[in-house]
Design a protein around this motif. Structure first.
Motif, PDB file in Angstrom:
ATOM      1  N   UNK A  36       0.827  -1.206   0.000  1.00  0.00           N
ATOM      2  CA  UNK A  36       0.000   0.000   0.000  1.00  0.00           C
ATOM      3  C   UNK A  36       0.860   1.253   0.000  1.00  0.00           C
ATOM      4  N   UNK A  37       1.922   1.260   0.799  1.00  0.00           N
ATOM      5  CA  UNK A  37       2.827   2.410   0.835  1.00  0.00           C
ATOM      6  C   UNK A  37       3.478   2.632  -0.533  1.00  0.00           C
ATOM      7  N   UNK A  38       3.854   1.559  -1.191  1.00  0.00           N
ATOM      8  CA  UNK A  38       4.437   1.672  -2.517  1.00  0.00           C
ATOM      9  C   UNK A  38       3.448   2.226  -3.529  1.00  0.00           C
ATOM     10  N   UNK A  39       2.199   1.786  -3.457  1.00  0.00           N
ATOM     11  CA  UNK A  39       1.172   2.286  -4.368  1.00  0.00           C
ATOM     12  C   UNK A  39       0.929   3.775  -4.144  1.00  0.00           C
ATOM     13  N   UNK A  40       0.856   4.197  -2.889  1.00  0.00           N
ATOM     14  CA  UNK A  40       0.643   5.609  -2.582  1.00  0.00           C
ATOM     15  C   UNK A  40       1.812   6.454  -3.093  1.00  0.00           C
ATOM     16  N   UNK A  41       3.040   5.987  -2.900  1.00  0.00           N
ATOM     17  CA  UNK A  41       4.210   6.715  -3.393  1.00  0.00           C
ATOM     18  C   UNK A  41       4.174   6.824  -4.914  1.00  0.00           C
ATOM     19  N   UNK A  42       3.820   5.744  -5.580  1.00  0.00           N
ATOM     20  CA  UNK A  42       3.730   5.758  -7.044  1.00  0.00           C
ATOM     21  C   UNK A  42       2.685   6.764  -7.518  1.00  0.00           C
ATOM     22  N   UNK A  43       1.506   6.755  -6.887  1.00  0.00           N
ATOM     23  CA  UNK A  43       0.438   7.667  -7.281  1.00  0.00           C
ATOM     24  C   UNK A  43       0.826   9.120  -7.014  1.00  0.00           C
ATOM     25  N   UNK A  44       1.482   9.382  -5.891  1.00  0.00           N
ATOM     26  CA  UNK A  44       1.915  10.745  -5.577  1.00  0.00           C
ATOM     27  C   UNK A  44       2.943  11.220  -6.594  1.00  0.00           C
ATOM     28  N   UNK A  45       3.884  10.367  -6.933  1.00  0.00           N
ATOM     29  CA  UNK A  45       4.904  10.720  -7.922  1.00  0.00           C
ATOM     30  C   UNK A  45       4.258  11.004  -9.275  1.00  0.00           C
ATOM     31  N   UNK A  46       3.296  10.185  -9.661  1.00  0.00           N
ATOM     32  CA  UNK A  46       2.611  10.360 -10.929  1.00  0.00           C
ATOM     33  C   UNK A  46       1.821  11.666 -10.955  1.00  0.00           C
ATOM     34  N   UNK A  47       1.135  11.979  -9.865  1.00  0.00           N
ATOM     35  CA  UNK A  47       0.301  13.182  -9.810  1.00  0.00           C
ATOM     36  C   UNK A  47       1.143  14.453  -9.704  1.00  0.00           C
ATOM     37  N   UNK A  48       2.222  14.420  -8.907  1.00  0.00           N
ATOM     38  CA  UNK A  48       3.054  15.611  -8.718  1.00  0.00           C
ATOM     39  C   UNK A  48       3.968  15.868  -9.910  1.00  0.00           C
ATOM     40  N   UNK A  49       4.313  14.817 -10.640  1.00  0.00           N
ATOM     41  CA  UNK A  49       5.139  14.909 -11.839  1.00  0.00           C
ATOM     42  C   UNK A  49       6.395  15.751 -11.606  1.00  0.00           C
ATOM     43  N   UNK A  50       7.262  15.322 -10.683  1.00  0.00           N
ATOM     44  CA  UNK A  50       8.458  16.122 -10.375  1.00  0.00           C
ATOM     45  C   UNK A  50       9.414  16.187 -11.567  1.00  0.00           C
ATOM     46  N   UNK A  51      10.099  17.292 -11.683  1.00  0.00           N
ATOM     47  CA  UNK A  51      11.073  17.506 -12.759  1.00  0.00           C
ATOM     48  C   UNK A  51      12.480  17.513 -12.197  1.00  0.00           C
ATOM     49  N   UNK A  52      13.435  17.130 -12.999  1.00  0.00           N
ATOM     50  CA  UNK A  52      14.841  17.139 -12.585  1.00  0.00           C
ATOM     51  C   UNK A  52      15.226  18.564 -12.212  1.00  0.00           C
ATOM     52  N   UNK A  53      15.835  18.726 -11.040  1.00  0.00           N
ATOM     53  CA  UNK A  53      16.274  20.034 -10.580  1.00  0.00           C
ATOM     54  C   UNK A  53      15.198  20.880  -9.927  1.00  0.00           C
ATOM     55  N   UNK A  54      13.968  20.371  -9.857  1.00  0.00           N
ATOM     56  CA  UNK A  54      12.888  21.136  -9.233  1.00  0.00           C
ATOM     57  C   UNK A  54      13.067  21.208  -7.729  1.00  0.00           C
ATOM     58  N   UNK A  55      12.625  22.287  -7.124  1.00  0.00           N
ATOM     59  CA  UNK A  55      12.737  22.490  -5.687  1.00  0.00           C
ATOM     60  C   UNK A  55      11.493  21.948  -4.991  1.00  0.00           C
ATOM     61  N   UNK A  56      11.632  21.552  -3.753  1.00  0.00           N
ATOM     62  CA  UNK A  56      10.495  21.056  -2.968  1.00  0.00           C
ATOM     63  C   UNK A  56       9.803  22.196  -2.229  1.00  0.00           C
ATOM     64  N   UNK A  57      10.207  23.402  -2.448  1.00  0.00           N
ATOM     65  CA  UNK A  57       9.618  24.539  -1.721  1.00  0.00           C
ATOM     66  C   UNK A  57       8.355  25.015  -2.350  1.00  0.00           C
TER      67      UNK A  57
END
Length: 57
Positions: A36-57
Protein backbone atom coordinates in the motif's frame (compact mmCIF):
# COMPACT_ATOMS: atom_id res chain seq x y z
CA UNK A 1 -8.55 -2.24 -11.51
CA UNK A 2 -7.57 1.05 -13.10
CA UNK A 3 -11.16 2.12 -13.68
CA UNK A 4 -11.01 4.76 -10.93
CA UNK A 5 -13.47 2.94 -8.70
CA UNK A 6 -12.69 1.83 -5.17
CA UNK A 7 -14.00 -1.23 -3.39
CA UNK A 8 -14.78 -2.33 0.12
CA UNK A 9 -14.93 -6.09 0.42
CA UNK A 10 -13.62 -8.91 2.52
CA UNK A 11 -12.79 -10.92 -0.60
CA UNK A 12 -12.01 -9.69 -4.11
CA UNK A 13 -11.55 -11.74 -7.30
CA UNK A 14 -8.15 -10.97 -8.79
CA UNK A 15 -6.39 -12.11 -11.95
CA UNK A 16 -3.31 -14.10 -10.91
CA UNK A 17 -1.26 -12.35 -13.60
CA UNK A 18 -1.29 -9.14 -11.52
CA UNK A 19 -0.90 -10.73 -8.08
CA UNK A 20 2.30 -11.34 -6.13
CA UNK A 21 3.24 -13.63 -3.27
CA UNK A 22 3.81 -12.04 0.13
CA UNK A 23 7.29 -12.73 1.51
CA UNK A 24 7.28 -15.42 4.20
CA UNK A 25 9.90 -13.52 6.22
CA UNK A 26 7.44 -10.84 7.43
CA UNK A 27 3.86 -11.00 8.76
CA UNK A 28 1.08 -10.69 6.16
CA UNK A 29 -0.26 -7.34 7.52
CA UNK A 30 3.25 -5.86 7.18
CA UNK A 31 3.53 -7.14 3.60
CA UNK A 32 0.16 -5.56 2.78
CA UNK A 33 1.26 -2.27 4.34
CA UNK A 34 4.43 -2.24 2.23
CA UNK A 35 2.43 -2.77 -0.94
CA UNK A 36 0.00 0.00 0.00
CA UNK A 37 2.83 2.41 0.84
CA UNK A 38 4.44 1.67 -2.52
CA UNK A 39 1.17 2.29 -4.37
CA UNK A 40 0.64 5.61 -2.58
CA UNK A 41 4.21 6.71 -3.39
CA UNK A 42 3.73 5.76 -7.04
CA UNK A 43 0.44 7.67 -7.28
CA UNK A 44 1.92 10.75 -5.58
CA UNK A 45 4.90 10.72 -7.92
CA UNK A 46 2.61 10.36 -10.93
CA UNK A 47 0.30 13.18 -9.81
CA UNK A 48 3.05 15.61 -8.72
CA UNK A 49 5.14 14.91 -11.84
CA UNK A 50 8.46 16.12 -10.38
CA UNK A 51 11.07 17.51 -12.76
CA UNK A 52 14.84 17.14 -12.58
CA UNK A 53 16.27 20.03 -10.58
CA UNK A 54 12.89 21.14 -9.23
CA UNK A 55 12.74 22.49 -5.69
CA UNK A 56 10.49 21.06 -2.97
CA UNK A 57 9.62 24.54 -1.72
Amino acid sequence: MAAGRGTTAELVALDTAIAAYAPKSIPLPHAAALALAGLIAYQAHDKLDPRVGASCR
